[in-house]
Design a protein around this motif. Structure first.
Motif, PDB file in Angstrom:
ATOM      1  N   ALA A  31      57.294  52.255  99.242  1.00  0.00           N
ATOM      2  CA  ALA A  31      56.307  51.527  99.983  1.00  0.00           C
ATOM      3  C   ALA A  31      56.201  50.316  99.222  1.00  0.00           C
ATOM      4  CB  ALA A  31      55.278  52.490 100.353  1.00  0.00           C
ATOM      5  N   SER A  32      55.880  50.212  97.845  1.00  0.00           N
ATOM      6  CA  SER A  32      55.453  49.286  97.283  1.00  0.00           C
ATOM      7  C   SER A  32      56.564  48.141  97.086  1.00  0.00           C
ATOM      8  CB  SER A  32      54.854  49.281  95.874  1.00  0.00           C
ATOM      9  OG  SER A  32      55.534  49.847  95.188  1.00  0.00           O
ATOM     10  N   ILE A  33      57.888  48.722  96.604  1.00  0.00           N
ATOM     11  CA  ILE A  33      59.153  47.766  96.512  1.00  0.00           C
ATOM     12  C   ILE A  33      59.287  47.206  97.925  1.00  0.00           C
ATOM     13  CG2 ILE A  33      61.519  47.827  96.095  1.00  0.00           C
ATOM     14  CD1 ILE A  33      60.803  50.295  94.157  1.00  0.00           C
ATOM     15  N   ALA A  34      59.270  47.983  99.104  1.00  0.00           N
ATOM     16  CA  ALA A  34      59.436  47.286 100.331  1.00  0.00           C
ATOM     17  C   ALA A  34      58.453  46.246 100.974  1.00  0.00           C
ATOM     18  CB  ALA A  34      59.392  48.448 101.470  1.00  0.00           C
ATOM     19  N   ARG A  35      57.182  46.478 100.279  1.00  0.00           N
ATOM     20  CA  ARG A  35      56.350  45.486 100.451  1.00  0.00           C
ATOM     21  C   ARG A  35      56.598  44.125  99.912  1.00  0.00           C
ATOM     22  NH1 ARG A  35      52.321  49.739 100.429  1.00  0.00           N
ATOM     23  NH2 ARG A  35      51.928  49.132  98.192  1.00  0.00           N
ATOM     24  N   ILE A  36      56.819  44.224  98.661  1.00  0.00           N
ATOM     25  CA  ILE A  36      57.202  42.904  97.756  1.00  0.00           C
ATOM     26  C   ILE A  36      58.493  42.546  98.100  1.00  0.00           C
ATOM     27  CG2 ILE A  36      58.200  42.260  95.363  1.00  0.00           C
ATOM     28  CD1 ILE A  36      56.313  44.673  94.228  1.00  0.00           C
ATOM     29  N   ALA A  37      59.450  43.011  98.620  1.00  0.00           N
ATOM     30  CA  ALA A  37      60.728  42.610  99.315  1.00  0.00           C
ATOM     31  C   ALA A  37      60.450  41.875 100.454  1.00  0.00           C
ATOM     32  CB  ALA A  37      61.728  43.576  99.143  1.00  0.00           C
ATOM     33  N   ALA A  38      59.672  42.402 101.584  1.00  0.00           N
ATOM     34  CA  ALA A  38      59.162  41.727 102.749  1.00  0.00           C
ATOM     35  C   ALA A  38      58.471  40.407 102.516  1.00  0.00           C
ATOM     36  CB  ALA A  38      58.466  42.652 103.602  1.00  0.00           C
TER      37      ALA A  38
END
Length: 216
Positions: A31-38
């Motif tokens: 979840a945190s990696i997806a948020r950063i990438a987005a």
């Protein structure tokens, strides 16, 4: 063939993936990696995605082998930890133009890398085509045909960059993947062994969204 119109979108995805390695820690989650990438895609001007509502599809750990549709994907809160494989698949969109780019990241002893050090991940990494692979294939073909490589550095091409010192060469020992760059040249400079004529043929190539190499 002109460069595809979606090249800037794809370049943005590659840029985010290149930077993401510095943001993945043992405490990170899907979840945190997806948020950063987005967020990084949005900062580059690409807030939209063509893949349902999933601009960054992240899988790690117990889900690294999962195959699920973005329609049903929900990022988990499982922590990366000290040893893990993290895959990130980005799908930015600009109008009708799509980008689609994925990378694997290797977490060893709590440190995230794009190039693994240990044996556990190295075999999977080496299954990808690298600059070294193309170098060896080209030089084997040159020798088998009775020619020799004339390049003063021994390479047979390089990536296309904004700055000369950023170029990656198709040379021995370069284990970076060809798919990491937007475009690259293939330009063997050869002559028949003991011959007096040097031959050179150069083009720029890129990989389309299907992973097929195309000539510009």
């Amino acid at each position: 063939m002109p460069a595809p119109l979606n090249l800037p979108v794809q370049a943005a995805a590659k840029s985010v993936l290149a930077q993401l390695v510095d943001h993945i820690t043992p405490d990170s989650t899907e979840a945190s990696i997806a948020r950063i990438a987005a967020d990084m895609l949005t900062q580059l001007g690409y807030p939209d995605t063509w893949y349902y509502d999933c601009p960054a599809f992240v899988l790690l750990g117990s889900r690294s082998q999962a195959s699920v549709s973005g329609r049903d994907y929900q990022p988990s809160e499982e922590a990366v930890g000290l040893q893990n494989l993290v895959t990130v698949d980005l799908s930015p969109r600009s109008g009708t133009l799509w980008g689609d780019c994925a990378r694997s990241f290797y977490v060893e002893d709590g440190i995230c890398r794009t190039l693994p050090l240990g044996d556990e991940f190295t075999r999977g990494y080496e299954a990808e085509t690298t600059f070294n692979d193309l170098y060896e294939l080209a030089n084997e073909s040159i020798i088998d045909a009775g020619f020799e490589n004339l390049d003063f550095l021994g390479n047979v091409g390089h990536s296309i960059c904004e700055q000369r010192d950023q170029r990656l060469y198709i040379e021995s020992g370069n284990n970076r993947r060809l798919g990491e760059v937007i475009c690259f040249t293939f330009e063997p400079h050869i002559r028949l062994r003991t011959g007096k004529w040097g031959y050179k043929h150069e083009n720029i190539y890129y990989f389309n969204d299907d992973g097929t190499p195309c000539e510009l």
